[in-house]
Design a protein around this motif. Structure first.
Motif, PDB file in Angstrom:
ATOM      1  N   GLY A 214       0.807  -1.217   0.000  1.00  0.00           N
ATOM      2  CA  GLY A 214       0.000   0.000   0.000  1.00  0.00           C
ATOM      3  C   GLY A 214       0.840   1.266   0.000  1.00  0.00           C
ATOM      4  O   GLY A 214       2.070   1.221   0.050  1.00  0.00           O
ATOM      5  N   PRO A 215       0.179   2.438  -0.046  1.00  0.00           N
ATOM      6  CA  PRO A 215       0.881   3.723  -0.152  1.00  0.00           C
ATOM      7  C   PRO A 215       1.744   4.068   1.050  1.00  0.00           C
ATOM      8  O   PRO A 215       2.658   4.894   0.942  1.00  0.00           O
ATOM      9  CB  PRO A 215      -0.258   4.742  -0.318  1.00  0.00           C
ATOM     10  CG  PRO A 215      -1.471   4.062   0.226  1.00  0.00           C
ATOM     11  CD  PRO A 215      -1.297   2.613  -0.058  1.00  0.00           C
ATOM     12  N   THR A 216       1.463   3.470   2.206  1.00  0.00           N
ATOM     13  CA  THR A 216       2.305   3.727   3.383  1.00  0.00           C
ATOM     14  C   THR A 216       3.103   2.482   3.765  1.00  0.00           C
ATOM     15  O   THR A 216       3.574   2.361   4.895  1.00  0.00           O
ATOM     16  CB  THR A 216       1.449   4.188   4.579  1.00  0.00           C
ATOM     17  OG1 THR A 216       0.455   3.190   4.868  1.00  0.00           O
ATOM     18  CG2 THR A 216       0.770   5.519   4.289  1.00  0.00           C
ATOM     19  N   GLY A 217       3.265   1.571   2.815  1.00  0.00           N
ATOM     20  CA  GLY A 217       4.022   0.356   3.079  1.00  0.00           C
ATOM     21  C   GLY A 217       5.463   0.650   3.473  1.00  0.00           C
ATOM     22  O   GLY A 217       6.084   1.570   2.936  1.00  0.00           O
ATOM     23  N   TYR A 218       5.957  -0.112   4.421  1.00  0.00           N
ATOM     24  CA  TYR A 218       7.333  -0.046   4.929  1.00  0.00           C
ATOM     25  C   TYR A 218       7.620   1.170   5.807  1.00  0.00           C
ATOM     26  O   TYR A 218       8.748   1.359   6.238  1.00  0.00           O
ATOM     27  CB  TYR A 218       8.355  -0.108   3.784  1.00  0.00           C
ATOM     28  CG  TYR A 218       8.269  -1.401   3.012  1.00  0.00           C
ATOM     29  CD1 TYR A 218       8.754  -2.588   3.545  1.00  0.00           C
ATOM     30  CD2 TYR A 218       7.670  -1.428   1.757  1.00  0.00           C
ATOM     31  CE1 TYR A 218       8.649  -3.781   2.842  1.00  0.00           C
ATOM     32  CE2 TYR A 218       7.563  -2.619   1.042  1.00  0.00           C
ATOM     33  CZ  TYR A 218       8.063  -3.794   1.600  1.00  0.00           C
ATOM     34  OH  TYR A 218       7.950  -4.966   0.901  1.00  0.00           O
ATOM     35  N   LEU A 219       6.616   1.990   6.053  1.00  0.00           N
ATOM     36  CA  LEU A 219       6.828   3.141   6.926  1.00  0.00           C
ATOM     37  C   LEU A 219       6.738   2.738   8.394  1.00  0.00           C
ATOM     38  O   LEU A 219       5.953   1.874   8.779  1.00  0.00           O
ATOM     39  CB  LEU A 219       5.788   4.220   6.651  1.00  0.00           C
ATOM     40  CG  LEU A 219       6.051   5.165   5.478  1.00  0.00           C
ATOM     41  CD1 LEU A 219       4.881   6.108   5.312  1.00  0.00           C
ATOM     42  CD2 LEU A 219       7.336   5.942   5.694  1.00  0.00           C
ATOM     43  N   VAL A 220       7.533   3.409   9.218  1.00  0.00           N
ATOM     44  CA  VAL A 220       7.461   3.276  10.669  1.00  0.00           C
ATOM     45  C   VAL A 220       7.169   4.658  11.228  1.00  0.00           C
ATOM     46  O   VAL A 220       7.873   5.625  10.912  1.00  0.00           O
ATOM     47  CB  VAL A 220       8.778   2.737  11.258  1.00  0.00           C
ATOM     48  CG1 VAL A 220       8.655   2.589  12.767  1.00  0.00           C
ATOM     49  CG2 VAL A 220       9.145   1.400  10.630  1.00  0.00           C
ATOM     50  N   THR A 221       6.114   4.777  12.035  1.00  0.00           N
ATOM     51  CA  THR A 221       5.741   6.074  12.578  1.00  0.00           C
ATOM     52  C   THR A 221       5.706   6.045  14.099  1.00  0.00           C
ATOM     53  O   THR A 221       5.541   4.988  14.722  1.00  0.00           O
ATOM     54  CB  THR A 221       4.364   6.533  12.064  1.00  0.00           C
ATOM     55  OG1 THR A 221       3.367   5.563  12.431  1.00  0.00           O
ATOM     56  CG2 THR A 221       4.370   6.698  10.551  1.00  0.00           C
ATOM     57  N   LEU A 222       5.845   7.227  14.690  1.00  0.00           N
ATOM     58  CA  LEU A 222       5.773   7.404  16.141  1.00  0.00           C
ATOM     59  C   LEU A 222       4.542   8.227  16.465  1.00  0.00           C
ATOM     60  O   LEU A 222       4.299   9.264  15.834  1.00  0.00           O
ATOM     61  CB  LEU A 222       7.025   8.127  16.645  1.00  0.00           C
ATOM     62  CG  LEU A 222       7.111   8.376  18.159  1.00  0.00           C
ATOM     63  CD1 LEU A 222       7.400   7.062  18.889  1.00  0.00           C
ATOM     64  CD2 LEU A 222       8.185   9.408  18.477  1.00  0.00           C
ATOM     65  N   GLY A 223       3.753   7.759  17.438  1.00  0.00           N
ATOM     66  CA  GLY A 223       2.565   8.495  17.846  1.00  0.00           C
ATOM     67  C   GLY A 223       2.257   8.251  19.304  1.00  0.00           C
ATOM     68  O   GLY A 223       2.853   7.384  19.946  1.00  0.00           O
ATOM     69  N   LEU A 224       1.338   9.023  19.829  1.00  0.00           N
ATOM     70  CA  LEU A 224       0.907   8.819  21.206  1.00  0.00           C
ATOM     71  C   LEU A 224       0.273   7.440  21.353  1.00  0.00           C
ATOM     72  O   LEU A 224      -0.391   6.953  20.429  1.00  0.00           O
ATOM     73  CB  LEU A 224      -0.094   9.889  21.616  1.00  0.00           C
ATOM     74  CG  LEU A 224       0.460  11.303  21.842  1.00  0.00           C
ATOM     75  CD1 LEU A 224      -0.675  12.290  22.047  1.00  0.00           C
ATOM     76  CD2 LEU A 224       1.397  11.306  23.040  1.00  0.00           C
ATOM     77  N   GLU A 225       0.463   6.844  22.501  1.00  0.00           N
ATOM     78  CA  GLU A 225      -0.061   5.505  22.745  1.00  0.00           C
ATOM     79  C   GLU A 225      -1.561   5.439  22.478  1.00  0.00           C
ATOM     80  O   GLU A 225      -2.056   4.472  21.895  1.00  0.00           O
ATOM     81  CB  GLU A 225       0.229   5.104  24.195  1.00  0.00           C
ATOM     82  CG  GLU A 225      -0.256   3.723  24.585  1.00  0.00           C
ATOM     83  CD  GLU A 225       0.048   3.414  26.028  1.00  0.00           C
ATOM     84  OE1 GLU A 225       0.312   2.237  26.338  1.00  0.00           O
ATOM     85  OE2 GLU A 225       0.027   4.337  26.863  1.00  0.00           O
ATOM     86  N   GLN A 226      -2.287   6.493  22.858  1.00  0.00           N
ATOM     87  CA  GLN A 226      -3.742   6.493  22.693  1.00  0.00           C
ATOM     88  C   GLN A 226      -4.172   7.014  21.321  1.00  0.00           C
ATOM     89  O   GLN A 226      -5.362   7.007  21.007  1.00  0.00           O
ATOM     90  CB  GLN A 226      -4.419   7.314  23.802  1.00  0.00           C
ATOM     91  CG  GLN A 226      -4.138   8.803  23.756  1.00  0.00           C
ATOM     92  CD  GLN A 226      -2.873   9.184  24.522  1.00  0.00           C
ATOM     93  OE1 GLN A 226      -1.994   8.367  24.722  1.00  0.00           O
ATOM     94  NE2 GLN A 226      -2.819  10.440  24.968  1.00  0.00           N
ATOM     95  N   GLU A 227      -3.202   7.468  20.488  1.00  0.00           N
ATOM     96  CA  GLU A 227      -3.538   7.989  19.161  1.00  0.00           C
ATOM     97  C   GLU A 227      -2.585   7.427  18.098  1.00  0.00           C
ATOM     98  O   GLU A 227      -1.891   8.175  17.403  1.00  0.00           O
ATOM     99  CB  GLU A 227      -3.438   9.528  19.153  1.00  0.00           C
ATOM    100  CG  GLU A 227      -4.421  10.228  20.060  1.00  0.00           C
ATOM    101  CD  GLU A 227      -4.236  11.745  20.033  1.00  0.00           C
ATOM    102  OE1 GLU A 227      -5.131  12.440  20.558  1.00  0.00           O
ATOM    103  OE2 GLU A 227      -3.219  12.231  19.493  1.00  0.00           O
ATOM    104  N   PRO A 228      -2.542   6.107  17.942  1.00  0.00           N
ATOM    105  CA  PRO A 228      -1.609   5.513  16.980  1.00  0.00           C
ATOM    106  C   PRO A 228      -1.893   5.894  15.532  1.00  0.00           C
ATOM    107  O   PRO A 228      -1.018   5.789  14.675  1.00  0.00           O
ATOM    108  CB  PRO A 228      -1.790   4.007  17.197  1.00  0.00           C
ATOM    109  CG  PRO A 228      -3.175   3.874  17.759  1.00  0.00           C
ATOM    110  CD  PRO A 228      -3.378   5.090  18.608  1.00  0.00           C
TER     111      PRO A 228
END
Length: 244
Positions: free
Chosen positions: A47-61
């Motif tokens: 998909g369009p976000t394949g292979y991405l790793v992101t950081l987010g708030l635990e309650q807002e992944p």
């Protein structure tokens, strides 16, 4: 070394941070000064976000604050910052972010970014500090200029490609950063040459120092895990060979 020691070294290495996206599960979770917990999310292989790793708030992944392209490695910067190092051309780049200041963005902004961009880090908020170190440093210890934000980082072992003039010269090196002291020690891996390995297909993904013996161990993709001699430049033995 005993088998028990070998098992202990393997355990240390298994928890050592490796590059995005392949080792994203080794990335450190963060708790900020505001006591907010930040977690990493891997967006799959397609998909369009394949292979991405992101950081987010635990309650807002689903509301990322930061995204990493290939070969990035995050690390903890005391007391509460997030550090990231990555290759940038013929340099190594180090950045430092305050998680509490990171702004959320729409995941749709990242569609296709992984494949099309040479940028390694995507964020709406600038870093607290950053600096670069050239990859053409010779063997030995060198003085470097390090921003104060990194002053609490004592040691960081950075595996990187190394310019080889012949098939018998080291094609990889470990840059051991003592950021608190403003020093880097360059350890060419004299055993890792184009004559012996398929450089590019096989590469050193991560390395760590044993806190008891102070010896360096590492992982070579497609080959196995290894222990270095005391000089940190020569192979002593394989801890485990790959079946690839």
């Amino acid at each position: 070394m005993s088998e028990l020691s070998t098992s202990r070294l393997r355990d240390i290495l298994a928890n050592t941070i490796g590059p995005a996206p392949w080792y994203w599960q080794t990335f450190p979770a963060m708790t900020s000064v505001a006591r907010q917990r930040f977690d990493w999310t891997y967006h799959g292989d397609e998909g369009p976000t394949g292979y991405l790793v992101t950081l987010g708030l635990e309650q807002e992944p689903d509301k990322p604050r930061l995204a990493l392209n290939t070969y990035c490695r995050p690390f903890f910067v005391a007391p509460s910052y997030l550090g990231i190092w990555c290759p940038e051309g013929r340099h190594l780049r180090f950045t430092c972010f305050d998680p509490d200041t990171l702004k959320a963005f729409d995941i749709a902004e990242l569609a296709g970014w992984f494949k099309q961009s040479s940028d390694r880090i995507y964020t709406k908020t600038g870093p607290v500090a950053d600096f670069e170190v050239p990859l053409d440093l010779g063997p030995g210890t060198h003085k470097i200029e390090v921003p104060p934000a990194f002053a609490m980082v004592e040691q960081l072992i950075v595996p990187t490609s190394y310019k080889a003039m012949s098939n018998d010269d080291p094609a990889f090196a470990l840059f051991v950063f003592y950021l608190h002291a403003g020093l880097v020690e360059v350890l060419p891996q004299r055993w890792f040459t184009a004559a012996q390995y398929r450089v590019g297909q096989q590469w050193i993904t991560r390395a760590a120092r044993d806190p008891e013996s102070h010896r360096i161990m590492g992982e070579c993709f497609g080959v196995g895990t290894f222990l270095l001699q005391e000089d940190g430049c020569r192979l002593e033995r394989w801890l485990e060979k790959s079946s690839r």
